[in-house]
Design an enzyme around this catalytic site. Structure first.
Site, PDB file in Angstrom:
ATOM      1  CG  ASP A  92      -1.788   1.189   1.356  1.00  0.00           C
ATOM      2  OD1 ASP A  92      -2.642   1.359   0.474  1.00  0.00           O
ATOM      3  OD2 ASP A  92      -1.629   1.953   2.327  1.00  0.00           O
ATOM      4  CD  GLU A 102      -2.422   2.367  -3.476  1.00  0.00           C
ATOM      5  OE1 GLU A 102      -3.477   2.998  -3.646  1.00  0.00           O
ATOM      6  OE2 GLU A 102      -1.874   2.265  -2.366  1.00  0.00           O
TER       7      GLU A 102
END
Length: 767
Positions: A446, A499
């Site tokens: 993330d 990401e």
């Protein structure tokens, strides 16, 4: 019967060996230094410091100590005791209370270090016998403690946390925690009335690790660490950073679990997953928030358990043709509204849905169904909760002290200090833990951009440049590279996915070429551009045609995954269906056409739950998806289309084998912006493996539309998003078309098509 000296030799690491049961790891303990021949009796100030839990070296006071030649004292803190005796060699020797709050001393003659048990009489008259934690030597090793600084090692979860241990047939838990700046650390829990005087730990000065073996503890007990900080202040009780289980929020204690290997049945899966190159296999990911995929409304809207998710979610994913489940973070987190992106216990599967063993059984069931399991992993930041990692030992241990480096303004969270090797090692070991201990098949990392840039979401003066004056976070870059190297070395066949929303070069390139070493990168640019195009009224799309084509300029610069994730259906963005223009029929037609375009586009696929059947409302983490919508044929049609797209994608090499290679793609129609028609060919590794993707993003059907194709043959209409069974108008080509030897679009052959309105068709070539 074994003699006292012989038994003690076994406890303290004698080569005759430590024994253990089959399910609890045996351990040999390190022999303590030999005591001085003569030791003075304790000073009252020392006893007072112990009873105030303000003594930094409890093993120098508690347990057995030689006080004169042939004379020993055993000292114990027993606040709950009315009285106590020492059971040694078949005799019971009374303890003498030396402090009113429960400091006891017993003196006995012995030529060697005595082996004994404590017999405690409580105030209600009950006698209980137990072993003394301070009668055991250390079971840690300096080499392992030194390796806590090795980024990529798994030593963090091998030695830290609460580990089930067996010392000479005595079962218990060995606690170890890194807190180098603490003055004192104690284990507290429901087994000692959360009293920090009862179980203070010993410190390994060279490494900053505190350790204690507590015999007799059982799995399931709750515990935390009571820490007196560097300045002498008592900190809020801290959860174990390497806890393997945790209480269900809002409770915050860690739970004794140990690291016993789960009962796996996925040997074949684990043996074969490393045999294939993920770039060349179909990957279609169903992104799931386990807490809101479905709930049990009739039982207070409760969560499904891991077992129930295994019984319902896994068969659903299998039937829908997805290859992987990607879970929003399930590392234990305190606040539901963070969706898991603010974790506290990185080694503990959330207890919201069951036990760690239940979670392992869920993964096992997925593998039995041929489904991979991925986890959203959050090394970029952590929350400020008092029981968490923030100022863990009274100093900024895990985070930077300077808020310009250590605080995320956007999320109100701390940032890890990646330059501290113990911190980077802790995180890298955590990545390995999920892939190795829980057999997960991938990690989506993330917020990588927030890690890479020192000035991420900061104005001038709010950040500190690196040593070269730049904005790159050199420590984070090194951490990411070493973590990717470690995961691919020790868990072959797994995926790491970034990401990453910027143009940082080489995110999914090998580290030996200067890349970050990820396996894949989310294509955020593709997502943004194509959703921008789809949101436009069809009459205006001709002016935004570049949003469809621009992504192909860089589509093969990284190993991309095309994401339609949870981020696109929250925070006022509405649902994917809600982004589509037009009346109700056109909204569904647009969504189906977009999905066909996506599944035909180069890149692996990711779709957030609910999007597969056209969820109408924005996602709400507090409630179930609107499964009742499937009673409507239009929603069922979207679901059926996604199912068929997945099965076609998996079964058609041309649509997945060369996702990351420019040679697997060929433009056919890229410039017909006036009609909003776009077409390309996808190619497999074998000659003649061709799929042709054609999209029409206007509500006007096109007849006799000629498109060049790269090879002769019959082109079967494998997908038509306008099919009546999906809710469309059923315009099409009667099952397929035969290529003609008519040159068009620079190709030696061509086909004349009827292209439905607001639709995507995928044709698969057949000889």
């Amino acid at each position: 019967m074994m003699g006292i000296d012989e038994t003690f030799a076994k406890r303290t690491g004698h080569p005759s060996g430590a024994s253990g049961s089959a399910d609890v790891a045996p351990v040999a303990t390190r022999a303590p230094e030999a005591p001085a021949p003569e030791t003075a009796t304790l000073h009252p100030d020392t006893i007072a410091a112990i009873m105030a839990a303000n003594h930094g070296d409890p093993f120098s006071v508690l347990g057995p100590h030689q006080v004169a030649r042939g004379q020993w004292e055993v000292r114990a803190v027993l606040p709950e005791a009315k009285g106590a005796t020492l059971h040694v060699g078949g005799k019971r020797i009374p303890f003498e209370r030396k402090h009113p709050d429960g400091f006891f001393v017993a003196r006995l003659p012995s030529e060697g270090r005595p082996l004994y048990e404590l017999v405690v009489e409580t105030w209600d008259g009950v006698e209980r016998s137990r072993h003394d934690p301070y009668g055991f030597g250390s079971s840690l090793d300096q080499a392992d403690i030194d390796n806590l600084r090795e980024v990529g090692s798994n030593v963090t979860y091998r030695i830290l946390g609460a580990q089930a241990r067996n010392v000479d047939g005595i079962e218990g838990f060995r606690f170890a925690v890194w807190a180098p700046n603490a003055r004192r650390v104690s284990v507290v829990g429901d087994f000692n009335t959360w009293d920090g005087r009862r179980h203070p730990m010993r410190l390994w000065q060279n490494g900053g690790v505190w350790e204690l073996f507590i015999p007799g503890l059982k799995a399931g007990a709750h515990y935390k660490y009571e820490i007196r900080g560097a300045d002498g202040s008592l900190l809020p009780l801290k959860a174990d950073p390497v806890a393997f289980a945790a209480q269900k929020p809002p409770e915050t204690a860690s739970v004794l679990q140990g690291t016993n290997t789960p009962a796996w049945h996925d040997d074949k899966w684990m043996e074969t997953r490393g045999a294939k190159d993920p770039r060349h296999v179909p990957i279609s990911i169903y992104e799931v928030h386990l807490g809101s995929w479905a709930r049990v409304a009739e039982e207070g809207n409760r969560y499904l358990t891991y077992q129930e998710l295994g019984e319902r979610l896994i068969p659903y994913v299998k039937e829908m043709g997805f290859t992987h489940i990607e879970m929003l973070p399930i590392t234990e987190f305190p606040f539901d509204g963070s969706w898991g992106y603010q974790p506290v216990s990185l080694f503990a599967p959330t207890s919201r849905f069951g036990t760690p063993d239940d979670f392992a059984a869920f993964v096992d069931a997925a593998h039995a169904a041929g489904i991979g399991v991925m986890l959203d992993w959050v090394p970029g930041h952590f929350p400020l909760d008092a029981h968490g990692l923030g100022q863990f030992d009274g100093t900024h241990l895990y985070e930077h002290a300077d808020p310009r480096q250590g605080f995320h303004q956007d999320w109100g969270t701390y940032i890890y200090n990646f330059g501290r090797t113990e911190v980077s090692s802790f995180l890298a070991a955590n990545a390995r833990f999920w892939l190795e201990h829980y057999h997960l098949d991938g990690l989506r990392v993330d917020a990588v951009a927030s890690m890479l840039y020192l000035d991420y979401s900061r104005r001038q003066g709010e950040w500190i440049p690196n040593r070269y004056g730049g904005n790159e976070n050199l420590d984070a870059i090194e951490f990411l590279r070493k973590t990717n190297e470690a995961t691919y070395a020790h868990a072959p066949g797994t995926l790491t996915v970034a990401e990453e929303s910027t143009s940082w070069p080489g995110v999914s390139h090998p580290t030996y070429t200067g890349g970050l070493g990820f396996g894949f990168k989310w294509n955020m640019g593709w997502m943004h551009d194509t959703l921008n195009f789809m949101s436009k009224e069809t009459i205006h799309r001709r002016y935004h045609h570049h949003d469809l084509t621009f992504g192909l300029l860089y589509a093969f610069s990284e190993n991309f995954i095309l994401p339609l994730s949870h981020d696109e259906v929250v925070h006022g963005k509405g649902s994917l269906l809600g982004k589509m223009p037009g009346d109700r029929w056109q909204k569904f037609a647009n969504l189906r056409a977009y999905y066909g375009f996506m599944w035909g586009h180069p890149g692996k696929k990711l779709l957030f739950m609910g999007c597969e059947f056209g969820q109408e409302k924005e996602w709400n983490h507090n409630q179930s998806l609107d499964w009742h919508l499937l009673d409507d044929g239009m929603h069922q049609g979207v679901k059926d289309l996604i199912r068929d797209l997945n099965h076609l994608y998996v079964g058609t090499p041309a649509l997945h084998e060369r996702d990351t290679e420019a040679g697997g793609f060929q433009w056919l129609v890229a410039d017909d912006q006036d009609n909003s028609v776009i077409a390309w060919a996808r190619k497999g590794r074998e000659a003649g493996e061709v799929a042709v993707v054609v999209s029409n993003f206007t509500p006007v059907p096109r007849t006799g539309y000629r498109i060049g194709v790269p090879a002769a043959g019959f082109y079967r209409e494998a997908i038509n998003s306008d099919a009546e069974s999906y809710g469309g108008s059923n315009v099409g080509n009667m099952g397929g078309v035969q290529a003609e030897a008519v040159e068009s679009h620079g190709q030696p052959y061509s086909v004349a098509l009827t292209i439905p309105p607001l639709a995507t068709m995928i044709f698969v070539r057949q000889d």
